[in-house]
Design an enzyme around this catalytic site. Structure first.
Site, PDB file in Angstrom:
ATOM      1  N   LYS A 185       0.839  -1.205   0.000  1.00  0.00           N
ATOM      2  CA  LYS A 185       0.000   0.000   0.000  1.00  0.00           C
ATOM      3  C   LYS A 185       0.883   1.268   0.000  1.00  0.00           C
ATOM      4  CE  LYS A 185      -3.340  -2.924   0.121  1.00  0.00           C
ATOM      5  NZ  LYS A 185      -4.275  -3.362   1.144  1.00  0.00           N
TER       6      LYS A 185
HETATM    7  C1  PLP Z   1      -5.254  -4.420   1.604  1.00  0.00           C
HETATM    8  C2  PLP Z   1      -6.720  -4.294   1.599  1.00  0.00           C
HETATM    9  C3  PLP Z   1      -7.505  -4.623   2.713  1.00  0.00           C
HETATM   10  C4  PLP Z   1      -6.963  -5.304   3.932  1.00  0.00           C
HETATM   11  O1  PLP Z   1      -5.893  -4.703   4.523  1.00  0.00           O
HETATM   12  P1  PLP Z   1      -4.873  -5.566   5.424  1.00  0.00           P
HETATM   13  O2  PLP Z   1      -4.036  -4.519   6.075  1.00  0.00           O
HETATM   14  O3  PLP Z   1      -4.094  -6.451   4.501  1.00  0.00           O
HETATM   15  O4  PLP Z   1      -5.676  -6.355   6.399  1.00  0.00           O
HETATM   16  C5  PLP Z   1      -8.858  -4.352   2.659  1.00  0.00           C
HETATM   17  N1  PLP Z   1      -9.434  -3.828   1.565  1.00  0.00           N
HETATM   18  C6  PLP Z   1      -8.718  -3.537   0.465  1.00  0.00           C
HETATM   19  C7  PLP Z   1      -9.398  -2.926  -0.707  1.00  0.00           C
HETATM   20  C8  PLP Z   1      -7.353  -3.774   0.450  1.00  0.00           C
HETATM   21  O5  PLP Z   1      -6.654  -3.503  -0.667  1.00  0.00           O
END
Ligand code: PLP
Length: 381
Positions: A185
């Protein structure tokens, strides 16, 4: 020899490393001053009143659903083109995830489809800003107001994105917004997440739920037996973020504008380099700024190769593209336990069949981008 090019990866510098070492030498490893500072800096960056740091983006979605009062028998509407967690959070609290098909131009949830999925049981909408492109939040907010629904934005892709004159996370059009700090991210804390809100009531619920439902806040105690005293007032979780992770988050957040600028530069290089190929390239509607967590292309019908052939070809050249996403309603659990099936959301499924995510991350060099473009030209021209 050149390493392969992944679809995404973290960017960690010496400042980040130093900031973690600093915490390790101090008094706190878990909840300490860095968590608070990270929350304050994050809230300031997105322009919201409150931010609550949690263990990951999935925990953030879970707590947002709990704080919103979603429970057994309720329905929650989200997009089928997302990571499973956006819908799983409804299941965690005993509610049913209901999907609304996507818009074929933006690939985001289509507000007119949301309208057709609202029932007496609907409690909330979870729009997902897929790839970092904001959803049509004005339309979604209007629907929610009319039907008295909560709106929880899944902004795990969209840190730094802008919608009209607002910043994603400022909750202008929602009750809460959720972020993830997984390494792919925009910024990372290893694992980590954040929930933002302008509601003091939701903020206090979230704080309680993050740590076992326990409070020591004197103003909130029902009794008080002395300095050691705490109360468990609701059933919460241990979803805390550590001070070690928060220090990394603070350091990463200082670079976020550069990260996004670099992602947008790469997207611009792709836009120019790929424009004559049989591909649909990302669309950025008037008034939206995509923060490009993902750069997604769609193969047009006239292309000489199909998606799998393109994926395999790029892989053979050391380019590790990805597919975002297998529509959530088609995942075996959703078909077997919830009765969804292929064919339920045609636009989402059409998207899945033709889509590919190209590498994009702040540390990607111009040479890397040109290499990816040249390989795509080789196979598609
Ligand atoms: C990455 C992601 C999540 C979950 O996040 P984590 O930190 O991996 O638990 C939820 N929704 C979307 C759209 C994501 O890309």
């Amino acid at each position: 020899m050149k390493q392969g090019i992944p679809y995404g990866r973290q960017y960690i510098d010496e400042e980040d490393i130093k900031s973690i070492i600093e915490v390790l030498k101090g008094d706190y490893l878990t909840t300490g001053p860095y968590v608070k500072k990270f929350e304050e800096n994050f809230a300031h960056y997105v322009g919201v009143k409150y931010a609550v740091a949690v263990a990951n983006g999935t925990a953030a979605l879970h707590l947002a659903c709990l704080a919103a009062g979603i429970g057994a028998g309720d329905e929650v509407i989200t997009s089928p083109i997302t990571f499973a967690a956006s819908a799983n959070c409804a299941l965690y609290v005993g509610a049913k995830p209901v999907f609304a098909d996507i818009d074929s131009q933006t690939y985001n949830i289509d507000p007119s489809q949301i309208k057709t999925k609202i029932s007496a049981k609907t409690k909330a909408i979870i729009p997902v800003h897929y790839t970092g492109l904001p959803c049509d939040m004005k339309a979604i907010n209007e629907i929610a107001k009319e039907k008295n629904l909560m709106v929880i934005e899944d902004a795990c892709h969209a840190l730094g994105a802008r919608y009209k004159n607002t910043k994603i996370g400022d909750c202008t059009y929602s009750d809460m917004t959720v972020f993830s700090f997984h390494p792919v991210k925009h910024i990372t804390t290893g694992e980590g997440g954040m929930i933002t809100t302008n509601s003091k009531e939701l903020y206090q619920k979230l704080l309680l739920l993050r740590s076992h439902g326990i409070t020591r806040d004197e103003d909130q105690l029902k009794e008080n037996h002395g300095g050691w005293y705490y109360e468990m007032q609701t059933l919460g979780y241990n979803y805390r973020l550590t001070d070690i992770q928060s220090a990394l988050g603070i350091s990463q957040l200082k670079k976020v504008d550069w990260f996004i600028q670099r992602r947008r530069e790469i997207a611009e290089m792709y836009n120019r380099g790929l424009k004559d190929l049989p591909l649909e390239l990302p669309f950025e509607p008037e008034g939206c700024i995509n923060s490009y967590h993902l750069y997604v292309i769609r193969l047009k019908k006239e292309a000489k190769v199909n998606r799998k052939e393109l994926y395999d070809y790029l892989k053979s050249k050391g380019i590790y593209s990805q597919v975002h996403y297998i529509p959530v309603h088609t995942l075996p659990y959703y078909r077997e336990k919830l009765g969804y099936n292929w064919g339920d959301y045609p636009k989402a499924e059409e998207h899945y069949r033709n889509v590919l995510t190209l590498p994009i991350y702040p540390g990607m060099t111009d040479e890397d981008v040109k290499f990816v473009i040249s390989k795509l030209k080789e196979v598609l021209k």
